[in-house]
Design a protein around this motif. Structure first.
Motif, PDB file in Angstrom:
ATOM      1  N   ALA A  25       0.808  -1.210   0.000  1.00 38.85           N
ATOM      2  CA  ALA A  25       0.000   0.000   0.000  1.00 38.85           C
ATOM      3  C   ALA A  25       0.839   1.256   0.000  1.00 38.85           C
ATOM      4  N   ALA A  26       2.140   1.122   0.166  1.00 39.45           N
ATOM      5  CA  ALA A  26       2.995   2.303   0.155  1.00 39.45           C
ATOM      6  C   ALA A  26       3.276   2.779  -1.257  1.00 39.45           C
ATOM      7  N   CYS A  27       2.910   1.962  -2.232  1.00 42.91           N
ATOM      8  CA  CYS A  27       3.156   2.336  -3.619  1.00 42.91           C
ATOM      9  C   CYS A  27       2.112   3.334  -4.069  1.00 42.91           C
ATOM     10  N   GLY A  28       2.539   4.493  -4.461  1.00 37.48           N
ATOM     11  CA  GLY A  28       1.610   5.493  -4.957  1.00 37.48           C
ATOM     12  C   GLY A  28       1.151   6.412  -3.848  1.00 37.48           C
ATOM     13  N   ALA A  93      -3.725  -0.038   7.767  1.00 35.80           N
ATOM     14  CA  ALA A  93      -2.904   0.376   8.912  1.00 35.80           C
ATOM     15  C   ALA A  93      -3.052   1.875   9.141  1.00 35.80           C
ATOM     16  N   ALA A  94      -2.939   2.281  10.386  1.00 38.72           N
ATOM     17  CA  ALA A  94      -2.924   3.699  10.705  1.00 38.72           C
ATOM     18  C   ALA A  94      -1.607   4.316  10.237  1.00 38.72           C
ATOM     19  N   ASP A  95      -1.566   5.635  10.213  1.00 36.01           N
ATOM     20  CA  ASP A  95      -0.305   6.316   9.888  1.00 36.01           C
ATOM     21  C   ASP A  95       0.675   6.216  11.051  1.00 36.01           C
ATOM     22  N   VAL A  96       0.140   6.193  12.266  1.00 33.22           N
ATOM     23  CA  VAL A  96       0.950   6.008  13.473  1.00 33.22           C
ATOM     24  C   VAL A  96       0.336   4.858  14.257  1.00 33.22           C
ATOM     25  N   THR A  97       1.157   3.862  14.594  1.00 33.25           N
ATOM     26  CA  THR A  97       0.675   2.647  15.250  1.00 33.25           C
ATOM     27  C   THR A  97       1.419   2.418  16.557  1.00 33.25           C
ATOM     28  N   ALA A  98       0.679   2.268  17.637  1.00 28.90           N
ATOM     29  CA  ALA A  98       1.289   1.975  18.931  1.00 28.90           C
ATOM     30  C   ALA A  98       1.650   0.500  19.009  1.00 28.90           C
ATOM     31  N   ASN A 113       8.422  -3.660   7.239  1.00 26.97           N
ATOM     32  CA  ASN A 113       7.042  -3.204   7.333  1.00 26.97           C
ATOM     33  C   ASN A 113       6.903  -1.853   8.016  1.00 26.97           C
ATOM     34  N   TRP A 114       8.022  -1.315   8.494  1.00 29.82           N
ATOM     35  CA  TRP A 114       7.975  -0.070   9.248  1.00 29.82           C
ATOM     36  C   TRP A 114       8.923   0.962   8.650  1.00 29.82           C
ATOM     37  N   ALA A 115       8.516   2.198   8.676  1.00 30.22           N
ATOM     38  CA  ALA A 115       9.392   3.279   8.226  1.00 30.22           C
ATOM     39  C   ALA A 115      10.549   3.433   9.200  1.00 30.22           C
ATOM     40  N   ASP A 116      11.729   3.720   8.663  1.00 30.32           N
ATOM     41  CA  ASP A 116      12.871   4.065   9.501  1.00 30.32           C
ATOM     42  C   ASP A 116      12.674   5.515   9.926  1.00 30.32           C
ATOM     43  N   ALA A 315       5.107   1.123   6.943  1.00 30.48           N
ATOM     44  CA  ALA A 315       5.645   1.498   5.639  1.00 30.48           C
ATOM     45  C   ALA A 315       4.537   1.812   4.644  1.00 30.48           C
ATOM     46  N   GLN A 316       3.343   1.289   4.882  1.00 34.19           N
ATOM     47  CA  GLN A 316       2.251   1.535   3.949  1.00 34.19           C
ATOM     48  C   GLN A 316       1.614   2.911   4.117  1.00 34.19           C
ATOM     49  N   SER A 317       2.000   3.655   5.145  1.00 35.10           N
ATOM     50  CA  SER A 317       1.470   5.014   5.292  1.00 35.10           C
ATOM     51  C   SER A 317       1.813   5.846   4.072  1.00 35.10           C
TER      52      SER A 317
END
Length: 430
Positions: A25-28, A93-98, A113-116, A315-317
């Motif tokens: 889902a991060a594509c585009g 997924a949310a943009d921010v996930t606890a 699966n997570w942004a650095d 990462a899909q945000s």
């Protein structure tokens, strides 16, 4: 936070698929979700339990012009499968996930699966409890989580119920009742004799508190091998909880059950073991009519860390930079103090821990207890824990059910222990 979790076949399969499809889902870009200036019109935050973000988010919206949808899930057992599903399907997924400490390592095994966050936010590595900051890193070194809270321990108790049982009610006198766990059990016996009720909610709650006081390895060793049968911390927690069951000081109210939630109002039990984040849950379950009846005393046996979380950006945000900035905002010193004052999550930001608004804070619901002082003084004494990738699954699907089966008279002690060891191997498989 600790809740009952049921692992399904779907969840297992989903975790296996996460690496392969988690970033689809991060594509585009979703241009419809952006304002003309290029910033998102809305960001979504997923949490469980109570993080105390409601008012902080309102201020963020005023400061940035970005709306925030806060999606709360009451219990971790309901929350974790939602995160698994979103990562596995690449959407939702949310943009921010606890991520709570009991599930953090499970999700760190697939860091892609997570942004650095390191290149997206300022360098905050010196601003938090060092061990808390390091736990937010994946094995490949990427920073996937910014620290939120830590779960320092206390005992929440009902003053009116203590008084009715002929026990002291002032917190210093109450603390003197239980310098150690044996003394706590003796206090429970006195309460049972006077009221014919259990002092505490459940033996599993007590076991959680005892276990995290030990520090070091719990269900796993440093190589992430399941060592449930060799862990001194686990055996100490089990034996202490069994002793409480034998002494009949428990109300046998399974934590997070409807009966447990109702028990706060109904006076089913007079005390429970409270990580800092539990204060908001106790208050919410007890209701405004019980304000001032609760108080807080130190826990027997010293400090311990039960719970605590991090904020991550999937990462899909579609807006990883803005999401990272929101996570940064929610975890800064000011926000951590405000969250603590509202719902109790104990700061891990070093500046927040020294802030007079934190150290001098008293909680009106808990009879004006100096919660900032009580919890803050124990932070430096906390021993870091090693939690393996399926810590939460072992604890909630193996350890606690076996202990409850003994507490409820369904299994002899030896059989219950054997069942735990058997189930631990199954639940701990990865």
């Amino acid at each position: 936070m600790s809740v009952t979790t049921r692992r399904t076949r779907f969840a297992v399969a989903a975790l296996a698929a996460v690496t392969a499809i988690g970033g689809l889902a991060a594509c585009g870009k979703d241009d419809d979700a952006k304002e003309s200036g290029g910033k998102p019109s809305k960001l979504v935050v997923d949490t469980f339990g109570e993080f105390g973000y409601d008012e902080i988010i309102k201020q963020y919206e005023k400061d940035t012009g970005i709306k925030v949808e806060l999606r709360k899930t009451a219990q971790l057992n309901e929350y974790r499968p939602k995160v698994v599903r979103a990562l596995a399907t690449g959407k939702g997924a949310a943009d921010v996930t606890a991520l709570e400490e009991g599930i953090l390592n499970e999700f760190k095994t697939n860091p892609a699966n997570w942004a650095d966050l390191a290149p997206l936010v300022a360098d905050h590595s010196k601003e938090y409890l060092p061990w808390k900051w390091e736990l937010g890193k994946a094995a490949d070194g990427r920073l996937i989580g910014l620290p939120t809270d830590v779960g320092s321990l206390g005992v929440c108790y009902r003053k009116d119920l203590f008084a009715a049982a002929g026990l002291p009610t002032e917190r210093d006198q109450v603390a003197a009742l239980w310098p150690d766990w044996n003394a706590f059990i003796e206090t429970g016996k006195k309460y049972r004799q006077a009221t014919n009720k259990g002092l505490i909610d459940s033996a599993t709650t007590a076991a959680s508190a005892v276990m995290v006081q030990q520090g070091g390895d719990l269900f796993y060793d440093k190589e992430d091998n399941v060592i449930a049968d060799k862990s001194a911390a686990v055996k100490t927690a089990w034996d202490t909880a069994v002793a409480m069951s034998d002494a009949k000081i428990s109300a046998k109210s399974a934590t997070w059950s409807p009966e447990w939630s109702a028990g706060f109002k109904q006076g089913t039990f007079a005390a429970t073991f409270c990580p800092s984040w539990m204060l908001g849950i106790v208050a919410d379950n007890s209701g405004p009519e019980n304000k001032g009846k609760w108080d807080l005393a130190p826990v027997p046996g010293g400090a311990g860390n039960w719970g605590g979380s991090w904020l991550a950006v999937p990462a899909q945000s579609k807006f990883p930079k803005e999401a990272a900035k929101l996570a940064e905002y929610l975890t800064n010193a000011k926000s951590q103090v405000e969250a603590f004052k509202l719902k109790g999550p104990l700061p891990t930001n070093l500046e927040a821990l020294k802030n007079p608004d934190f150290t001098g804070y008293t909680n009106e619901y808990f009879s004006g207890a100096p919660t900032g002082k009580i919890f803050g003084e124990s932070v430096e004494k906390i021993q870091p824990l090693h939690l393996g990738p399926k810590h939460q699954a072992i604890k909630e699907n193996a350890f606690e059910p076996a202990l409850r089966s003994y507490e409820n008279g369904q299994s002899p002690k030896d059989k219950a222990w054997e069942q735990f060891l058997k189930d631990a191997k199954t639940q701990g498989a990865f």
